[in-house]
Scaffold this motif. Structure first.
Motif, PDB file in Angstrom:
ATOM      1  N   GLN A 121       0.903  -1.174   0.210  1.00  0.00           N
ATOM      2  CA  GLN A 121      -0.011  -0.088   0.112  1.00  0.00           C
ATOM      3  C   GLN A 121       0.893   1.287  -0.017  1.00  0.00           C
ATOM      4  O   GLN A 121       2.090   1.242   0.435  1.00  0.00           O
ATOM      5  N   SER A 122       0.229   2.307  -0.515  1.00  0.00           N
ATOM      6  CA  SER A 122       0.744   3.709  -0.734  1.00  0.00           C
ATOM      7  C   SER A 122      -0.227   4.449   0.063  1.00  0.00           C
ATOM      8  O   SER A 122      -1.560   4.559  -0.344  1.00  0.00           O
ATOM      9  N   THR A 125      -5.588   9.157   1.256  1.00  0.00           N
ATOM     10  CA  THR A 125      -5.700   8.021   0.002  1.00  0.00           C
ATOM     11  C   THR A 125      -4.849   6.815   0.412  1.00  0.00           C
ATOM     12  O   THR A 125      -3.710   6.997   0.835  1.00  0.00           O
ATOM     13  N   ALA A 142      -3.905   3.591  -1.623  1.00  0.00           N
ATOM     14  CA  ALA A 142      -3.955   2.654  -2.774  1.00  0.00           C
ATOM     15  C   ALA A 142      -3.075   1.304  -2.538  1.00  0.00           C
ATOM     16  O   ALA A 142      -2.079   1.537  -1.962  1.00  0.00           O
ATOM     17  N   LEU A 177      -8.436   1.539  -4.375  1.00  0.00           N
ATOM     18  CA  LEU A 177      -8.083   3.095  -3.809  1.00  0.00           C
ATOM     19  C   LEU A 177      -9.132   3.083  -2.585  1.00  0.00           C
ATOM     20  O   LEU A 177     -10.434   3.370  -3.063  1.00  0.00           O
ATOM     21  N   TRP A 189       1.427   4.740  -7.136  1.00  0.00           N
ATOM     22  CA  TRP A 189       0.221   3.882  -7.363  1.00  0.00           C
ATOM     23  C   TRP A 189       0.506   2.586  -8.250  1.00  0.00           C
ATOM     24  O   TRP A 189       0.372   1.746  -8.098  1.00  0.00           O
ATOM     25  N   GLN A 190       1.273   3.117  -9.479  1.00  0.00           N
ATOM     26  CA  GLN A 190       1.592   2.065 -10.536  1.00  0.00           C
ATOM     27  C   GLN A 190       2.771   1.360  -9.962  1.00  0.00           C
ATOM     28  O   GLN A 190       2.557   0.134 -10.331  1.00  0.00           O
TER      29      GLN A 190
END
Length: 175
Positions: free
Chosen positions: A51-52, A66, A68, A82, A169-170
Motif C-alpha cells: 500500500q501507498s 488516500t 492505494a 483506492l 500507485w503504479q
C-alpha cells in the motif's frame, strides 16, 4: 580589470561546485531520496497487501487520506483498489456513484464503488473504496489527475493527484 574579476568568479564557482559534489559524495550533505513509502503487510499466510498512503487536500482545504493498495491472495488472484477517507461527519460520500478520474488532456475514467466490501454493517459515510484494477493500463504517471468524489448533498469533492503519486500507485500495482 573586469576580465580579472570575471576570471576570479569563474574559479570561485568551479571550486564551489566541486566542494558541493564532494560533500554530497561523502554523505556530509544529505539529499532527500525520491523513494516511495510503500508498505508491505502479510494479512494471512501467503496473502500480502502492498500500500501507498498519502494525504491530499480538497478544494475546501479539507484533508483526505488516500490509500492505494494491492492485495495478493494465496490463489494467485489480486486486486488493486483506492480507499479515500475523510473526517467523520464532515461529508457523506454518495456510494451509488462511481469515482471519476480525469487528466489534463481531457481523458475521464470511472471506478466502481466497492465500499460495501470494507465493513460488514455497510459503507461508512466518510470512507469510499474504488476498484482501480481495470484502469491501471490507462493511468499515466506523467500526467496529474483530478479525482471527483460525489457526495449525498450533490456537490462533488475534488482532489488533485500529483504525477509522483500516480507513479507510486503504479509501483504498488506492479508488486
Amino acid at each position: 580589470m573586469s576580465c580579472q574579476i570575471r576570471q576570479f568568479f569563474s574559479w570561485l564557482l568551479l571550486i564551489s561546485a566541486i566542494a558541493i559534489f564532494a560533500l554530497i559524495g561523502f554523505g556530509v550533505i544529505d539529499t532527500p531520496s525520491a523513494s516511495a513509502a510503500i508498505r508491505q503487510l502479510e494479512e494471512a499466510p501467503n496473502q500480502m497487501v502492498y500500500q501507498s498512503r498519502q494525504s491530499l487536500k480538497d478544494q475546501h482545504g479539507n484533508t483526505w487520506q488516500t490509500v492505494a493498495f494491492k492485495r495478493s491472495r494465496p490463489d494467485g488472484n489480486s486486486s488493486f483498489e483506492l480507499r479515500i477517507v475523510g473526517f467523520p461527519n464532515l461529508v457523506a460520500i454518495d456510494h451509488a456513484q462511481p469515482l471519476t478520474l480525469s487528466n489534463s488532456l481531457g481523458k475521464t475514467l470511472t471506478a466502481i464503488d466497492t465500499s460495501s466490501n470494507i465493513f460488514k454493517e455497510g459503507a461508512q459515510a466518510n470512507v469510499g473504496q474504488y476498484d482501480l484494477q481495470p484502469l491501471l493500463s490507462e493511468l499515466q504517471a506523467e500526467i496529474p489527475l483530478k479525482i471527483s468524489l460525489s457526495t449525498l448533498k450533490g456537490d462533488a469533492i475534488s482532489l488533485s493527484v500529483p504525477p509522483a503519486l500516480v507513479a507510486e500507485w503504479q509501483t504498488v500495482a506492479n508488486y
